[in-house]
Design a protein around this motif. Structure first.
Motif, PDB file in Angstrom:
ATOM      1  N   GLU A   1      10.843   1.868  -1.663  1.00  0.00           N
ATOM      2  CA  GLU A   1      11.664   2.747  -0.764  1.00  0.00           C
ATOM      3  C   GLU A   1      10.573   3.386   0.326  1.00  0.00           C
ATOM      4  O   GLU A   1      11.070   4.449   0.800  1.00  0.00           O
ATOM      5  CB  GLU A   1      11.907   3.990  -2.009  1.00  0.00           C
ATOM      6  N   ALA A   2       9.756   2.657   0.730  1.00  0.00           N
ATOM      7  CA  ALA A   2       8.938   3.004   1.837  1.00  0.00           C
ATOM      8  C   ALA A   2       9.737   2.742   3.128  1.00  0.00           C
ATOM      9  O   ALA A   2      10.609   1.986   3.044  1.00  0.00           O
ATOM     10  CB  ALA A   2       7.690   2.161   1.663  1.00  0.00           C
ATOM     11  N   PRO A   3       9.355   3.562   3.954  1.00  0.00           N
ATOM     12  CA  PRO A   3      10.198   3.361   5.471  1.00  0.00           C
ATOM     13  C   PRO A   3      10.065   1.911   5.836  1.00  0.00           C
ATOM     14  O   PRO A   3       9.081   1.093   5.635  1.00  0.00           O
ATOM     15  CB  PRO A   3       9.297   4.129   6.449  1.00  0.00           C
ATOM     16  N   ILE A   4      11.078   1.361   6.507  1.00  0.00           N
ATOM     17  CA  ILE A   4      11.394   0.049   6.695  1.00  0.00           C
ATOM     18  C   ILE A   4      10.166  -0.451   7.672  1.00  0.00           C
ATOM     19  O   ILE A   4       9.707  -1.389   7.377  1.00  0.00           O
ATOM     20  CB  ILE A   4      12.690  -0.339   7.479  1.00  0.00           C
ATOM     21  N   GLU A   5       9.721   0.408   8.461  1.00  0.00           N
ATOM     22  CA  GLU A   5       8.581  -0.245   9.281  1.00  0.00           C
ATOM     23  C   GLU A   5       7.018  -0.322   8.543  1.00  0.00           C
ATOM     24  O   GLU A   5       6.129  -1.147   9.107  1.00  0.00           O
ATOM     25  CB  GLU A   5       8.062   0.978  10.709  1.00  0.00           C
ATOM     26  N   ASP A   6       7.140   0.279   7.293  1.00  0.00           N
ATOM     27  CA  ASP A   6       6.062  -0.131   6.178  1.00  0.00           C
ATOM     28  C   ASP A   6       6.143  -1.350   5.802  1.00  0.00           C
ATOM     29  O   ASP A   6       5.130  -1.643   5.140  1.00  0.00           O
ATOM     30  CB  ASP A   6       5.550   1.201   5.736  1.00  0.00           C
ATOM     31  N   VAL A   7       7.307  -1.880   5.528  1.00  0.00           N
ATOM     32  CA  VAL A   7       7.250  -2.934   4.527  1.00  0.00           C
ATOM     33  C   VAL A   7       7.687  -4.149   5.290  1.00  0.00           C
ATOM     34  O   VAL A   7       8.550  -5.073   4.776  1.00  0.00           O
ATOM     35  CB  VAL A   7       8.465  -2.620   3.439  1.00  0.00           C
ATOM     36  N   GLN A   8       7.189  -4.523   6.676  1.00  0.00           N
ATOM     37  CA  GLN A   8       7.843  -5.532   7.385  1.00  0.00           C
ATOM     38  C   GLN A   8       7.431  -6.993   6.701  1.00  0.00           C
ATOM     39  O   GLN A   8       8.142  -7.988   6.750  1.00  0.00           O
ATOM     40  CB  GLN A   8       7.415  -5.565   8.833  1.00  0.00           C
TER      41      GLN A   8
END
Ligand SMILES: Cc1ncc(COP(=O)(O)O)c(C=O)c1O
Length: 1006
Positions: A562-569
């Protein structure tokens, strides 16, 4: 290796199989000799009987990477994920991973072994699961803990189904809307089109807890309720009034199913579910997610579905209605204590449409790691962790409440280490700002409950991964956004009635002792590293170390889904790429990555079929699924679970329609044609395994697909046997609408002693709009997630067993398109070579299928004369095949698959892992076994002879089951091997025969 790369913890050059091209055992010389023996000239000839119109020439995929390139590549992707100070939790809290987990993940005897079907050669896995069951029993107070299910949501569904079976004439489950929304979505997906009705009990907007008055009204007005499912800590962080809920269930004579967090049940934590209720009567079933007991968030999986039910003098029956399997304490023929699988409602044991659940692979290895981690913490470790978590949460709540407009949303409701804040600004925007400041500050729960709308809400979680410094950083960030102008509101004290008062008495062991103990257990199992592991249908091939290396990179393991999408690229890139890989491998245009096992993949398929038919207004009429009799037990079990109820009404068959096999081992297409003539409009679809479980390619598959499509039905292919045809057969051309690939078979993720498995489901253009879960898409160089237009729902709270996706991805990158093709070809070559040699001495099954070319596996049996001799020597025919299987253990090998799919068959699958020399040695062993039982059939009465224990009384184990014992610092004894398996494999078969005979005589003499 670049310095930014995480160093390898092993030496690939010292490993026998790690650096072989494509992990294939046979070299060119081996291949040409084997082809010559078969009278063939090239590998392509192995597929000559398959029509060219369904073949692919190349697999459209980038060239394979070298070992060094692979190391660099996986590090590069992992580094694209951003690790920040994280206060995410939301049902997947992140706790410190204990120091024993890494070393235990490296014990190959535990990670790579199969499900412990042969208890005499799998005491290692059985003991680890026994310890897990016992320790969870100590934490929860429940006597019977299942040996694991997939994850919390599917586990809860199984518990709800169990309640329907236990409460007569019931149809309905009341589900608290304070459970995690990802779980509720899975429950809705699973229950659609089945007899289970779900009624949601709402939240109370003031307390942020389940609305007890509303629950009472629901129970008073809803007929046929079987159970209430409710959390102990809810989706807003609040502790529910569990005593009141359980009392209500008790007085309504329905089941109470509590969803708990096992970490919070340690010393210093919350009340154990066995004591819920004002009379401390306890709830009836307990369900939990246990992933965080063992491992980090890993982008959401593999999870660990914990399930428990009471088993005591008052109730010894309910357990018989539960799903999955348990490990039980039993004895061998000499009266030694040992463990065995009991109460299995799975695989071969599933009685087709009578099955109540389709779960097959479970989460064994995560359970193993969880058990070891619990021992590493001990009571004192739990107490320390919980004290720290609670302390930091209290401190943060107090500090943050000083900022203007920031409030603890539910001030009157106690929480433990998670709470919901009300913010004066838009939560989404606040989360983005925090992310820019290096914080994953929490989860936006503003729209979680319609009853509490119009507010900006943030759910935060505090655990032992946090330090005082992290809290200071958090408070400092709030200070950059809001003025500090209020006095602090202290966190509410938790009423003692909600807390644990007794100690679970979990012993604390040193990391060294735990690791040594588990290493010893690993030696009690077999691994495909050691030699041929011939279990047919299970594809026990080599599991590359580099897969585990990639999956263990902190850039992957520490990332929360559930981390922000930019953090899980980085994680999204893996998912995107694996979608592309499986499009190329199958030839199909869509890929679902959510399924966590083959059986769940089957359910994904059937649920998509239902959504497709619903969309066309035909669902009600399409009430039949066609399945061949030889299908794996999970296929009919899945159809039943999806709501296809098998019955005959007014002479008409509903539910599963069974197709018989032809003498050549293929399905009887004429029978299908006949059925379609009259009932085609009623067919939802077919489920056909290809190559089938006799190892024979269904040459009429394409024709069958066309017939099914012509009547409006859909085609499911069970792809458990893809190791024979991956990269060779184009499934789109075959007419497949959905297929699962078991990643723990063809795609080299380790079996873990029974799981976690994993699956990829590929779909045709017909089903693209109905795919469940999320799809990863690439836009302007960024990865994003989307939901298909008419999605059939969700099968996992997040992205499935993500860590396993990395393993399969790494493997496929090492293969490239050419490697995928060669892998299949050599797997088929090895099987056909073995079959060629062994069919000279053993009769084969199906009896009249001699001329059907075998693919990746084949079935042997015994001649009527041999069966007679054995029977005359005291072993009944019905036991003979199982006993022959045990004789393989005496030669240091695992048994082939026994009595499935043919009652008198031994099914062999060698895979591509082994050299010609190893295959030839194995032929020698299998031939010697036949010679031995012909000359000395009496030895079957005492098999196996060299394993740590004698044959296990599995029938007895099921009659009087024992599910746990109190674990103390003296861990259960390990009985040593009588002869080490490696020594057995290195002995000459002739010497072993003498040794077996002597040991038999000594045993008989007593
Ligand atoms: C033919 C076949 N189908 C389905 C399955 C079920 O797969 P899983 O164990 O991944 O649920 C298996 C597993 O052994 C299988 O062999």
């Amino acid at each position: 290796m670049k310095s930014s790369h995480v160093p390898l913890s092993y030496h690939p050059e010292k490993l026998k199989r790690e650096l072989k091209p494509f992990y294939i055992g046979a070299d060119d010389k081996d291949i040409s000799e084997m082809l010559k023996t078969l009278g063939l000239t090239k590998l392509e000839d192995l597929y000559a009987h398959i029509d060219d119109s369904v073949k692919m020439t190349t697999v459209p995929m980038a060239k394979n990477l070298s070992y060094e390139e692979l190391i660099a590549h996986v590090n590069e992707i992992a580094n694209k994920n951003k690790q920040k100070i994280s206060f995410l939790g939301d049902g997947l809290p992140q706790y410190a991973v204990t120091e024993v987990v890494g070393p235990i993940c490296n014990i190959r005897g535990l990670t790579t072994a199969y499900t412990p079907y042969q208890p005499e050669r799998s005491q290692g896995t059985l003991q680890t699961l026994w310890i897990y069951q016992s320790l969870i029993a100590q934490l929860t107070g429940f006597e019977a803990i299942n040996a694991s299910l997939y994850d919390r949501s599917t586990c809860l569904f199984e518990a709800m189904n169990c309640a329907l079976r236990l409460v007569k004439d019931s149809t309905t489950i009341v589900v608290a809307s304070t459970l995690y929304p990802g779980d509720i979505e899975v429950l809705d997906t699973y229950s659609k089109e089945t007899e289970m009705k779900i009624v949601r009990a709402p939240v109370n907007a003031q307390t942020g807890k389940l609305d007890i008055e509303a629950l009472k009204r629901i129970l008073n007005t809803t007929p046929q309720v079987a159970a209430v499912a409710f959390p102990q800590v809810n989706n807003l962080g609040n502790i529910e009034a569990v005593d009141e809920i359980v009392d209500l269930c008790s007085t309504s004579n329905i089941k109470s199913i509590a969803v708990v967090d096992p970490m919070l049940l340690g010393l210093g934590g919350l009340k154990a579910p066995v004591k819920f209720g004002t009379r401390m009567q306890g709830c009836d079933m307990v369900v939990a997610e246990g992933q965080h007991l063992a491992i980090g968030p890993n982008f959401g999986g593999p999870g660990l579905g914990i399930f428990g039910i009471r088993y005591n003098d008052q109730d010894k029956i309910s357990i018989r209605s539960t799903a999955g399997r348990y490990v039980g304490k039993t004895q061998d023929l000499k009266g030694r204590d040992c463990k065995a699988l009991i109460l299995s409602t799975r695989e071969q044991h599933i009685r087709r449409e009578k099955a109540t659940s389709n779960i097959c692979s479970n989460q064994s290895f995560v359970a193993t790691a969880a058990g070891a981690s619990i021992l590493a913490r001990g009571d004192e470790g739990f107490e320390k962790t919980l004290k720290l978590s609670r302390g930091l949460a209290e401190k943060a709540a107090e500090a943050l409440s000083q900022f203007e407009g920031v409030e603890l949303k539910f001030r009157g409701s106690p929480f433990f280490n998670e709470f919901t804040l009300k913010l004066p600004v838009n939560t989404r925007e606040f989360i983005t700002k925090a992310s820019q400041a290096g914080l994953q500050v929490g989860v936006d729960v503003s729209t979680r409950h319609p009853e509490i709308s119009q507010e900006n809400l943030l759910l935060m979680s505090f655990t032992d991964i946090h330090s005082e410094n992290d809290i200071e950083t958090l408070v400092h960030f709030f200070g950059t956004q809001f003025a500090k102008n209020k006095t602090a509101t202290p966190a509410l004290k938790i009423p003692s009635v909600m807390l644990r008062t007794d100690a679970p008495e979990i012993p604390k062991l040193t990391a060294k002792d735990i690791i040594q103990y588990y290493e010893k257990l690993g030696k009690q199992n077999l691994s495909p590293d050691d030699g041929i592991y011939p279990l047919g249908s299970c594809t026990m091939k080599y599991n590359p170390y580099i897969n585990d290396y990639a999956a263990s990179l902190p850039g992957f393991t520490n990332v929360h889904p559930e981390a922000p999408i930019e953090d899980v690229q980085g994680s999204l890139e893996v998912l995107y790429e694996i979608q592309e890989q499986f499009k190329a491998i199958t030839g199909l245009p869509g890929v679902v990555t959510q399924a966590v096992a083959g059986a769940q993949g089957e359910l994904v398929g059937l649920k998509m079929f239902q959504a497709y038919h619903r969309d066309r207004g035909e669902h009600a009429q399409r009430n039949v699924v066609i399945i061949p009799r030889s299908a794996h037990g999970t296929n009919p079990a899945t159809a039943t679970m999806a709501g296809y109820d098998t019955k005959v009404v007014d002479g008409k068959a509903y539910g599963i329609y069974t197709v018989e096999a032809l003498p050549n081992g293929e399905m009887n297409l004429a029978q299908i044609k006949e059925f379609l003539k009259t009932d085609g409009h009623r067919v939802a679809g077919v489920m056909v395994t290809n190559p089938n479980t006799a190892g024979i390619f269904e040459t009429q598959f394409k024709e069958m697909s066309a017939l099914i499509h012509a009547v409006g039905g859909l085609v499911y292919m069970d792809g458990a046997n893809m190791n024979a045809i991956a990269g060779i057969v184009n499934l789109d051309k075959l007419g497949v609408d959905a297929v699962h690939n078991n990643l723990h078979k063809t795609w080299t993720i380790p079996h873990g002693g029974g799981g976690p498995g994993d699956a990829i489901v590929a779909v045709s253009h017909r089903l693209l709009d109905f795919m469940p879960g999320i799809q990863v898409v690439k836009k302007d160089g960024m990865f994003d997630i989307v939901k298909p237009a008419k999605s059939c729902g969700s099968f996992h709270r997040h992205f499935g067993n993500f860590a396993h996706k990395i393993r399969a991805y790494t493997y496929i990158k090492a293969l490239g398109g050419a490697g995928v093709q060669k892998m299949s070809q050599v797997a088929v070559l090895s099987a056909r070579y073995l079959h060629h040699n062994l069919s000279k001495s053993y009769p084969t099954l199906p009896a009249q299928a001699e001329s059907s070319p075998r693919m990746h596996e084949f079935i042997l049996t015994l001649s009527p004369e041999t069966f007679k001799k054995i029977e005359a020597a005291g072993t009944p025919k019905t036991n003979t095949i199982a006993r022959i299987g045990k004789l393989f253990l005496d030669f240091g090998f695992h048994a082939p698959t026994v009595a499935f799919p043919e009652q008198y068959g031994l099914m062999f699958e060698p895979t591509e892992t082994y050299t010609k020399k190893e295959l030839d040695q194995f032929v020698g062993v299998v031939e010697t076994i036949l010679k031995l039982v012909n000359e000395h059939p009496e030895v079957l009465k005492t098999v196996p002879h060299f394993t740590p224990i004698d044959r296990v009384d599995e029938v007895g184990a099921n009659k009087n089951p024992m599910f746990c014992e109190k674990i103390t610092s003296h861990l259960p004894d390990i009985i040593a091997d009588r002869v080490d398996s490696e020594k057995l494999r290195n002995s000459t078969p002739g010497d072993l025969c003498d040794h077996i005979l002597k040991t038999h005589q000594i045993t008989v003499a007593g």
